[in-house]
Design a protein around this motif. Structure first.
Motif, short mmCIF file in Angstrom:
data_model
loop_
_atom_site.label_atom_id
_atom_site.label_comp_id
_atom_site.label_asym_id
_atom_site.label_seq_id
_atom_site.Cartn_x
_atom_site.Cartn_y
_atom_site.Cartn_z
N UNK A 55 0.82 -1.22 0.00
CA UNK A 55 0.00 0.00 0.00
C UNK A 55 0.85 1.27 0.00
N UNK A 56 2.15 1.13 0.35
CA UNK A 56 3.02 2.29 0.44
C UNK A 56 2.91 3.01 1.78
N UNK A 57 2.08 2.48 2.68
CA UNK A 57 1.89 3.14 3.97
C UNK A 57 3.12 2.96 4.85
N UNK A 58 3.54 4.04 5.49
CA UNK A 58 4.68 3.99 6.39
C UNK A 58 4.30 4.72 7.68
N UNK A 59 4.79 4.20 8.80
CA UNK A 59 4.57 4.88 10.07
C UNK A 59 5.84 4.86 10.90
N UNK A 60 5.98 5.90 11.69
CA UNK A 60 7.12 6.02 12.59
C UNK A 60 6.58 6.44 13.95
N UNK A 61 7.00 5.71 14.97
CA UNK A 61 6.65 6.09 16.34
C UNK A 61 7.93 6.48 17.06
N UNK A 62 7.85 7.56 17.82
CA UNK A 62 9.00 8.01 18.61
C UNK A 62 8.56 8.11 20.07
N UNK A 63 9.56 8.19 20.96
CA UNK A 63 9.25 8.30 22.39
C UNK A 63 8.53 9.61 22.69
N UNK A 89 7.72 6.76 -5.09
CA UNK A 89 8.89 7.39 -5.68
C UNK A 89 8.75 8.91 -5.69
N UNK A 90 9.70 9.60 -5.05
CA UNK A 90 9.78 11.07 -5.00
C UNK A 90 8.59 11.75 -4.33
N UNK A 91 7.81 11.01 -3.51
CA UNK A 91 6.60 11.63 -2.95
C UNK A 91 6.17 10.97 -1.65
N UNK A 92 5.67 11.79 -0.72
CA UNK A 92 4.99 11.31 0.48
C UNK A 92 3.63 12.01 0.49
N UNK A 93 2.55 11.22 0.48
CA UNK A 93 1.19 11.77 0.46
C UNK A 93 0.50 11.49 1.79
N UNK A 94 -0.57 12.24 2.03
CA UNK A 94 -1.39 12.05 3.24
C UNK A 94 -0.51 11.98 4.49
N UNK A 110 1.00 18.17 4.53
CA UNK A 110 0.23 16.99 4.12
C UNK A 110 0.88 16.25 2.95
N UNK A 111 1.80 16.92 2.25
CA UNK A 111 2.43 16.26 1.11
C UNK A 111 3.84 16.80 0.93
N UNK A 112 4.75 15.90 0.56
CA UNK A 112 6.14 16.27 0.31
C UNK A 112 6.50 15.60 -1.01
N UNK A 113 7.04 16.37 -1.96
CA UNK A 113 7.40 15.74 -3.22
C UNK A 113 8.59 16.43 -3.87
N UNK A 122 12.63 20.30 -3.61
CA UNK A 122 11.63 19.50 -2.89
C UNK A 122 10.56 20.45 -2.38
N UNK A 123 9.29 20.05 -2.53
CA UNK A 123 8.16 20.91 -2.19
C UNK A 123 7.37 20.30 -1.03
N UNK A 124 6.94 21.17 -0.13
CA UNK A 124 6.11 20.80 1.01
C UNK A 124 4.77 21.50 0.84
N UNK A 125 3.67 20.73 0.89
CA UNK A 125 2.35 21.31 0.66
C UNK A 125 1.46 21.12 1.89
N UNK A 126 0.51 22.05 2.05
CA UNK A 126 -0.44 21.99 3.16
C UNK A 126 -1.76 21.42 2.65
N UNK A 127 -2.65 21.02 3.57
CA UNK A 127 -3.97 20.54 3.13
C UNK A 127 -4.75 21.61 2.36
#
Length: 143
Positions: A55-63, A89-94, A110-113, A122-127
Motif C-alpha cells: 500500500x506504500x503506507x509507512x509509520x514512525x513512532x517516537x518516544x 517514488x519522490x513523494x509522500x502523500x497524506x 500533508x504532502x512532500x514531493x 523538494x516541495x512541502x504542501x499543506x492541506x
C-alpha cells in the motif's frame, strides 16, 4: 485516535522494525530508495518503523514529539510522536504528524514531493494547497 486505526489497517503484511538505530537506518534506506532526502525524518528516538510495501503506507513512532531545525533553510519542523504517510517514488502523500513553523504559527504538512522537472527541488504542501519549495540538499543527512 484516527492514525492508530490507520496503522492497524496497514500492519498486516508490513515490515516492522523496532529500536532506535535499526529504525533510523531503515528510515534512511527507505527515503533513499524512494529518491527522497535521507535527512527528511531526523528522528533519533524512534521506537517503531513500519512499511507496508503493497500500500506504500509507512509509520514512525517516537518516544516524544521532536522539534528539529533545518539549518540550511532556517526552518523549525515539529514531528509528532507518531508520523504516518503513504510513500512512493519522490513523494509522500497524506502525511500526518508533521508541521513547519512559518513566522509565528505552525502549518500542517500533508504532502512532500520532489519536482519531476527539477529534482534538485523538494516541495512541502499543506492541506489547503499552499506550498513551499526548497533545495533538496537542505534535507540531506548532515543538515
Amino acid at each position: 485516535m484516527a492514525s492508530q486505526q490507520t496503522i492497524s489497517d496497514h500492519r498486516e503484511g508490513a515490515e516492522v522494525y523496532n529500536g532506535g538505530s535499526t529504525c533510523k537506518q531503515k528510515a534512511q534506506e527507505l527515503l533513499s530508495s524512494m529518491n527522497l532526502p535521507k535527512g527528511l525524518l531526523p528522528l533519533d528516538d524512534m521506537t517503531e518503523l513500519g512499511h507496508n510495501k503493497s500500500t506504500g503506507f509507512v509509520w514512525i513512532k517516537t518516544k516524544n514529539k521532536v522539534q528539529h531545525r533545518f539549518r540550511a533553510i532556517g526552518r523549525m519542523v515539529s514531528y509528532d510522536s507518531e508520523v504516518t504517510a503513504f510513500i512512493e517514488n519522490r513523494r509522500m502523500r497524506k502525511v500526518s504528524g508533521v508541521k513547519s513553523k512559518e513566522l509565528l504559527i505552525w502549518i500542517t504538512i500533508s504532502e512532500i514531493f520532489v519536482n519531476d522537472q527539477d529534482p534538485s527541488k523538494i516541495t512541502f504542501a499543506t492541506p489547503a494547497g499552499l506550498s513551499r519549495t526548497f533545495p533538496f540538499t537542505a534535507f540531506e543527512e548532515d543538515c
